[in-house]
Scaffold this motif. Structure first.
Motif, PDB file in Angstrom:
ATOM      1  N   ASN A  58      51.471  30.970  19.901  1.00  0.00           N
ATOM      2  CA  ASN A  58      51.725  32.606  19.435  1.00  0.00           C
ATOM      3  C   ASN A  58      50.638  33.098  18.553  1.00  0.00           C
ATOM      4  O   ASN A  58      50.382  34.260  18.817  1.00  0.00           O
ATOM      5  N   LEU A  59      49.826  32.321  18.044  1.00  0.00           N
ATOM      6  CA  LEU A  59      48.527  33.060  17.334  1.00  0.00           C
ATOM      7  C   LEU A  59      47.588  33.155  18.166  1.00  0.00           C
ATOM      8  O   LEU A  59      46.900  34.245  18.069  1.00  0.00           O
ATOM      9  N   LYS A  60      47.463  32.495  19.535  1.00  0.00           N
ATOM     10  CA  LYS A  60      46.492  32.915  20.443  1.00  0.00           C
ATOM     11  C   LYS A  60      46.850  34.347  21.087  1.00  0.00           C
ATOM     12  O   LYS A  60      46.072  35.132  21.186  1.00  0.00           O
ATOM     13  N   GLN A  61      48.327  34.474  21.342  1.00  0.00           N
ATOM     14  CA  GLN A  61      48.651  35.680  21.919  1.00  0.00           C
ATOM     15  C   GLN A  61      48.353  36.788  21.209  1.00  0.00           C
ATOM     16  O   GLN A  61      47.979  37.841  21.455  1.00  0.00           O
ATOM     17  N   ARG A  62      48.775  36.534  19.846  1.00  0.00           N
ATOM     18  CA  ARG A  62      48.390  37.816  18.633  1.00  0.00           C
ATOM     19  C   ARG A  62      46.859  38.034  18.693  1.00  0.00           C
ATOM     20  O   ARG A  62      46.680  39.291  18.738  1.00  0.00           O
ATOM     21  N   TYR A  63      46.240  37.127  18.721  1.00  0.00           N
ATOM     22  CA  TYR A  63      44.741  37.184  18.638  1.00  0.00           C
ATOM     23  C   TYR A  63      44.246  38.123  19.842  1.00  0.00           C
ATOM     24  O   TYR A  63      43.399  39.017  19.838  1.00  0.00           O
ATOM     25  N   THR A  70      57.541  41.777  11.152  1.00  0.00           N
ATOM     26  CA  THR A  70      58.015  40.553  11.110  1.00  0.00           C
ATOM     27  C   THR A  70      58.175  39.825  12.158  1.00  0.00           C
ATOM     28  O   THR A  70      57.999  38.471  12.437  1.00  0.00           O
ATOM     29  N   GLU A  71      58.131  40.440  13.490  1.00  0.00           N
ATOM     30  CA  GLU A  71      58.322  39.713  14.849  1.00  0.00           C
ATOM     31  C   GLU A  71      57.054  39.152  15.063  1.00  0.00           C
ATOM     32  O   GLU A  71      56.752  38.057  15.798  1.00  0.00           O
ATOM     33  N   ALA A  72      55.616  39.663  14.735  1.00  0.00           N
ATOM     34  CA  ALA A  72      54.464  39.060  14.926  1.00  0.00           C
ATOM     35  C   ALA A  72      54.134  37.918  13.755  1.00  0.00           C
ATOM     36  O   ALA A  72      53.137  37.296  14.026  1.00  0.00           O
ATOM     37  N   THR A  73      54.944  37.747  12.944  1.00  0.00           N
ATOM     38  CA  THR A  73      54.759  36.556  11.762  1.00  0.00           C
ATOM     39  C   THR A  73      55.371  35.548  12.164  1.00  0.00           C
ATOM     40  O   THR A  73      56.540  35.381  12.048  1.00  0.00           O
ATOM     41  N   PRO A  74      54.732  34.486  12.836  1.00  0.00           N
ATOM     42  CA  PRO A  74      55.322  32.865  12.743  1.00  0.00           C
ATOM     43  C   PRO A  74      55.797  32.361  11.746  1.00  0.00           C
ATOM     44  O   PRO A  74      55.039  32.750  10.721  1.00  0.00           O
ATOM     45  N   LEU A  75      56.685  31.563  11.952  1.00  0.00           N
ATOM     46  CA  LEU A  75      57.151  30.664  10.751  1.00  0.00           C
ATOM     47  C   LEU A  75      55.937  29.828  10.421  1.00  0.00           C
ATOM     48  O   LEU A  75      55.498  29.140  11.361  1.00  0.00           O
ATOM     49  N   LEU A  76      55.334  29.622   9.175  1.00  0.00           N
ATOM     50  CA  LEU A  76      54.481  28.790   9.053  1.00  0.00           C
ATOM     51  C   LEU A  76      54.735  27.590   8.264  1.00  0.00           C
ATOM     52  O   LEU A  76      53.846  26.824   8.036  1.00  0.00           O
ATOM     53  N   ALA A 102      52.740  24.279   9.331  1.00  0.00           N
ATOM     54  CA  ALA A 102      51.814  24.476   9.720  1.00  0.00           C
ATOM     55  C   ALA A 102      50.456  23.917   9.108  1.00  0.00           C
ATOM     56  O   ALA A 102      50.764  23.694   7.745  1.00  0.00           O
ATOM     57  N   THR A 103      49.384  23.516   9.750  1.00  0.00           N
ATOM     58  CA  THR A 103      48.228  22.844   9.098  1.00  0.00           C
ATOM     59  C   THR A 103      47.517  23.863   8.242  1.00  0.00           C
ATOM     60  O   THR A 103      47.423  25.178   8.656  1.00  0.00           O
ATOM     61  N   THR A 104      46.504  23.587   7.453  1.00  0.00           N
ATOM     62  CA  THR A 104      45.388  24.366   7.022  1.00  0.00           C
ATOM     63  C   THR A 104      44.928  25.277   7.732  1.00  0.00           C
ATOM     64  O   THR A 104      44.626  26.515   7.772  1.00  0.00           O
ATOM     65  N   HIS A 105      44.468  24.681   8.785  1.00  0.00           N
ATOM     66  CA  HIS A 105      43.571  25.371  10.015  1.00  0.00           C
ATOM     67  C   HIS A 105      44.512  26.547  10.562  1.00  0.00           C
ATOM     68  O   HIS A 105      44.051  27.583  10.984  1.00  0.00           O
ATOM     69  N   GLU A 106      45.817  26.196  10.877  1.00  0.00           N
ATOM     70  CA  GLU A 106      46.633  27.271  11.357  1.00  0.00           C
ATOM     71  C   GLU A 106      47.033  28.334  10.518  1.00  0.00           C
ATOM     72  O   GLU A 106      47.047  29.613  10.952  1.00  0.00           O
ATOM     73  N   LYS A 107      47.025  27.910   9.154  1.00  0.00           N
ATOM     74  CA  LYS A 107      47.385  29.250   8.218  1.00  0.00           C
ATOM     75  C   LYS A 107      46.156  30.157   8.123  1.00  0.00           C
ATOM     76  O   LYS A 107      46.272  31.156   8.077  1.00  0.00           O
ATOM     77  N   THR A 108      44.728  29.416   8.311  1.00  0.00           N
ATOM     78  CA  THR A 108      43.682  30.100   8.236  1.00  0.00           C
ATOM     79  C   THR A 108      43.590  31.246   9.409  1.00  0.00           C
ATOM     80  O   THR A 108      43.086  32.272   9.205  1.00  0.00           O
ATOM     81  N   ILE A 109      44.015  30.627  10.685  1.00  0.00           N
ATOM     82  CA  ILE A 109      43.812  31.320  11.733  1.00  0.00           C
ATOM     83  C   ILE A 109      45.016  32.698  11.467  1.00  0.00           C
ATOM     84  O   ILE A 109      44.762  33.929  11.813  1.00  0.00           O
ATOM     85  N   HIS A 110      45.971  32.126  11.016  1.00  0.00           N
ATOM     86  CA  HIS A 110      47.007  33.290  10.755  1.00  0.00           C
ATOM     87  C   HIS A 110      46.532  34.308  10.137  1.00  0.00           C
ATOM     88  O   HIS A 110      46.700  35.621  10.273  1.00  0.00           O
ATOM     89  N   SER A 164      47.822  19.803  14.620  1.00  0.00           N
ATOM     90  CA  SER A 164      49.186  20.063  14.582  1.00  0.00           C
ATOM     91  C   SER A 164      49.675  19.701  16.142  1.00  0.00           C
ATOM     92  O   SER A 164      49.031  19.854  16.968  1.00  0.00           O
ATOM     93  N   LYS A 165      51.078  19.271  15.781  1.00  0.00           N
ATOM     94  CA  LYS A 165      51.694  19.035  17.050  1.00  0.00           C
ATOM     95  C   LYS A 165      52.499  20.372  17.465  1.00  0.00           C
ATOM     96  O   LYS A 165      53.399  20.246  18.423  1.00  0.00           O
ATOM     97  N   ASN A 166      52.807  21.451  16.640  1.00  0.00           N
ATOM     98  CA  ASN A 166      53.364  22.523  16.707  1.00  0.00           C
ATOM     99  C   ASN A 166      52.593  23.534  17.833  1.00  0.00           C
ATOM    100  O   ASN A 166      51.997  24.280  17.537  1.00  0.00           O
ATOM    101  N   THR A 167      52.723  23.352  19.110  1.00  0.00           N
ATOM    102  CA  THR A 167      51.929  23.850  20.182  1.00  0.00           C
ATOM    103  C   THR A 167      52.248  25.461  20.298  1.00  0.00           C
ATOM    104  O   THR A 167      51.751  26.274  20.606  1.00  0.00           O
ATOM    105  N   SER A 168      53.791  25.681  20.044  1.00  0.00           N
ATOM    106  CA  SER A 168      54.187  26.879  20.102  1.00  0.00           C
ATOM    107  C   SER A 168      53.606  28.059  19.082  1.00  0.00           C
ATOM    108  O   SER A 168      53.368  29.236  19.337  1.00  0.00           O
ATOM    109  N   LEU A 169      53.426  27.440  17.770  1.00  0.00           N
ATOM    110  CA  LEU A 169      52.875  28.128  16.730  1.00  0.00           C
ATOM    111  C   LEU A 169      51.478  28.564  17.141  1.00  0.00           C
ATOM    112  O   LEU A 169      50.768  29.716  17.249  1.00  0.00           O
ATOM    113  N   LEU A 170      50.522  27.472  17.699  1.00  0.00           N
ATOM    114  CA  LEU A 170      48.952  27.867  18.217  1.00  0.00           C
ATOM    115  C   LEU A 170      49.322  28.935  19.440  1.00  0.00           C
ATOM    116  O   LEU A 170      48.435  29.766  19.464  1.00  0.00           O
TER     117      LEU A 170
END
Length: 120
Positions: free
Chosen positions: A85-90, A3-9, A12-20, A77-83
């Motif tokens: 986080n996704l880049k770090q997980r990637y 659950t720590e690796a799962t960001p709150l979506l 989130a944009t469709t693009h970010e959800k696809t990345i997730h 998206s304006k949510n830079t922390s989400l992106l």
């Protein structure tokens, strides 16, 4: 996936959800490859098992290439922390994938190829 690796979506944009989604596939495929790596050379290391291992590796690599393409296109998206986080997980998942793939390649070179079962 923890659950720590799962960001709150939410938001989130469709693009970010696809990345997730693709990061999750990369993480789970890498974890599965790590488990499969430990079975190499055991009695369960059969021709069918090697095919399954290769399918898992292909799935992980397909997600990796999809992510590479998705990260080239900027998110609206304006949510830079989400992106971030996704880049770090990637990055972590990709590093793990490279390590496990290298270990599998080394191990497979050391072991004889299993014979194909005539029934398959």
């Amino acid at each position: 996936m923890s659950t720590e690796a799962t960001p709150l979506l939410s938001g989130a944009t469709t693009h970010e959800k696809t990345i997730h989604c693709h990061v999750g596939i990369l993480e789970s495929s890498t974890k599965k490859l790590n488990t499969q790596k430990n079975k190499l050379g055991s009695p369960s290391d059969t021709y069918q098992f090697r095919k399954k291992l290769e399918r898992t590796r292909t799935k992980a690599m397909t997600s990796f290439h999809e992510l590479k393409s998705l990260f080239k296109h900027p998110s609206s998206s304006k949510n830079t922390s989400l992106l971030r986080n996704l880049k770090q997980r990637y990055a972590k998942a990709f590093e793990d994938l490279l390590n496990v793939t290298q270990e599998i390649d080394i191990r497979c070179r050391q072991l004889p190829n299993p014979k194909r079962d005539p029934a398959t």
